[in-house]
Design an enzyme around this catalytic site. Structure first.
Site, PDB file in Angstrom:
ATOM      1  N   SER A  20      48.066  12.592 -13.784  1.00 16.18           N
ATOM      2  CA  SER A  20      47.707  12.597 -12.354  1.00 16.18           C
ATOM      3  C   SER A  20      46.201  12.807 -12.167  1.00 16.18           C
ATOM      4  CB  SER A  20      48.519  13.634 -11.577  1.00 16.18           C
ATOM      5  OG  SER A  20      48.106  14.937 -11.896  1.00 16.18           O
ATOM      6  N   ARG A  72      46.231  16.599 -39.658  1.00 17.35           N
ATOM      7  CA  ARG A  72      45.388  16.683 -38.466  1.00 17.35           C
ATOM      8  C   ARG A  72      44.003  16.102 -38.744  1.00 17.35           C
ATOM      9  NH1 ARG A  72      43.811  21.692 -34.475  1.00 17.35           N
ATOM     10  NH2 ARG A  72      41.825  20.748 -34.008  1.00 17.35           N
ATOM     11  N   MET A  97      46.628  17.429 -24.556  1.00 21.34           N
ATOM     12  CA  MET A  97      47.318  18.659 -24.952  1.00 21.34           C
ATOM     13  C   MET A  97      47.029  19.116 -26.385  1.00 21.34           C
ATOM     14  SD  MET A  97      48.429  19.470 -22.126  1.00 21.34           S
ATOM     15  CE  MET A  97      49.424  20.918 -22.472  1.00 21.34           C
ATOM     16  N   ARG A  98      45.951  18.610 -26.964  1.00 18.52           N
ATOM     17  CA  ARG A  98      45.586  19.070 -28.308  1.00 18.52           C
ATOM     18  C   ARG A  98      44.188  19.669 -28.281  1.00 18.52           C
ATOM     19  NH1 ARG A  98      49.511  17.737 -31.254  1.00 18.52           N
ATOM     20  NH2 ARG A  98      50.859  16.107 -30.431  1.00 18.52           N
ATOM     21  N   ILE A  99      43.966  20.552 -29.231  1.00 13.02           N
ATOM     22  CA  ILE A  99      42.629  21.132 -29.337  1.00 13.02           C
ATOM     23  C   ILE A  99      41.764  20.137 -30.102  1.00 13.02           C
ATOM     24  CG2 ILE A  99      41.312  23.025 -30.380  1.00 13.02           C
ATOM     25  CD1 ILE A  99      43.849  24.752 -29.950  1.00 13.02           C
ATOM     26  N   HIS A 116      40.967  22.580 -16.601  1.00 13.27           N
ATOM     27  CA  HIS A 116      41.923  23.636 -16.958  1.00 13.27           C
ATOM     28  C   HIS A 116      42.480  24.248 -15.668  1.00 13.27           C
ATOM     29  CE1 HIS A 116      43.735  26.726 -19.421  1.00 13.27           C
ATOM     30  NE2 HIS A 116      43.300  27.620 -18.541  1.00 13.27           N
ATOM     31  N   GLU A 181      42.549  20.283  -8.449  1.00 14.22           N
ATOM     32  CA  GLU A 181      42.114  19.605  -9.677  1.00 14.22           C
ATOM     33  C   GLU A 181      41.685  18.174  -9.363  1.00 14.22           C
ATOM     34  OE1 GLU A 181      44.506  19.886 -13.240  1.00 14.22           O
ATOM     35  OE2 GLU A 181      45.541  21.637 -12.463  1.00 14.22           O
TER      36      GLU A 181
HETATM   37  C1  GRF Z   1      46.611  19.671 -15.478  1.00 15.56           C
HETATM   38  O1  GRF Z   1      47.121  20.801 -14.846  1.00 15.56           O
HETATM   39  C2  GRF Z   1      45.365  19.990 -16.244  1.00 15.56           C
HETATM   40  O2  GRF Z   1      44.600  20.987 -15.641  1.00 15.56           O
HETATM   41  C3  GRF Z   1      45.913  20.498 -17.543  1.00 15.56           C
HETATM   42  O3  GRF Z   1      47.015  19.685 -17.813  1.00 15.56           O
HETATM   43  C4  GRF Z   1      47.542  19.186 -16.583  1.00 15.56           C
HETATM   44  C5  GRF Z   1      47.575  17.703 -16.698  1.00 15.56           C
HETATM   45  O4  GRF Z   1      48.174  17.101 -15.582  1.00 15.56           O
HETATM   46  N1  GRF Z   1      44.905  20.477 -18.577  1.00 15.56           N
HETATM   47  P1  GRF Z   1      48.065  15.518 -15.401  1.00 15.56           P
HETATM   48  O5  GRF Z   1      48.566  14.899 -16.699  1.00 15.56           O
HETATM   49  O6  GRF Z   1      46.635  15.179 -15.141  1.00 15.56           O
HETATM   50  O7  GRF Z   1      48.974  15.196 -14.258  1.00 15.56           O
END
Ligand code: GRF
Length: 207
Positions: A20, A72, A97-99, A116, A181
């Protein structure tokens, strides 16, 4: 970290899921309030809904499927190559979702930003909204920051806050933060691309 000083015009997005925030960037580009190019979506997840959003907006996609790499290190080597090939000035982590490994962060100094869902430095890491609720804070929000080798700890570019209401659960708070966001991230990208962010120590100054 490099001092961004010139006008930059393109970015690539790294996203792992729903996308999103990526969509918010695409929407601002479509309504011309974000006059920059998105050169590529990079995802580690072949099932990410963000891929559909990219296809709809005719943004090229690179899938670097984390699960198919033996280590990795090998994943990151390919990821770094794909990132470099985009030719993008800026890399936006939008629900990635990864560092990112230190090697990648060092390869693109001052050119990677992350969103974040908390007011950093409070509640870094996973489930930030859950952490905020558990702590009982009255104000929550989101942060866009430069990515450094330490997770969720880089210089802060923008923050927006929301109230935490008595009846909130993780879902309602997450929704309220997400609205902010979607404002914060395109604004940060615009400032970066206009060359209007200057670093003084760990402080980001808007010029
Ligand atoms: C958001 O809340 C962002 O801050 C976090 O992961 C979520 C991702 O949401 N890092 P989307 O995939 O952008 O909808």
């Amino acid at each position: 970290m490099n001092q961004p000083s010139t006008i930059r015009s393109s970015f690539a997005v790294l996203a792992s899921g729903r996308g999103s925030n990526f969509q918010a960037l695409l929407d601002r580009m479509a309504d011309t309030s974000l006059p920059v190019r998105c050169t590529r979506l990079i995802t580690d997840n072949p099932g990410a809904y963000a891929i559909k959003r990219a296809e709809f907006a005719a943004v090229p996609v690179s899938i670097v499927p984390y699960g198919e790499f033996p280590s990795r290190a090998e994943y990151e080597q390919v990821l770094a190559t794909v990132m470099a090939q985009t030719g993008a000035d800026l890399f936006v982590l939008a629900g990635y979702m990864r560092i990112l490994g230190a090697g990648i962060v060092r390869q693109f100094p001052g050119r990677i930003i992350n969103i974040h869902p908390a007011l950093l430095p409070s509640f870094p890491g996973l489930h930030a909204q859950r952490q905020a609720l558990a702590h009982g804070v009255k104000v929550a929000g989101c942060t866009v920051h430069f990515v450094t080798e330490e997770m969720d700890a880089g210089p802060i570019i923008l923050q927006r806050c929301v109230p935490v209401l008595d009846g909130d659960d993780e879902e309602t708070l997450t929704e309220r933060i997400l609205v902010e966001e979607h404002i914060c991230l395109p604004e940060a990208v615009r400032l970066f691309c206009e060359g209007r962010l200057r670093l003084e120590g760990r402080k980001v100054i808007q010029t």
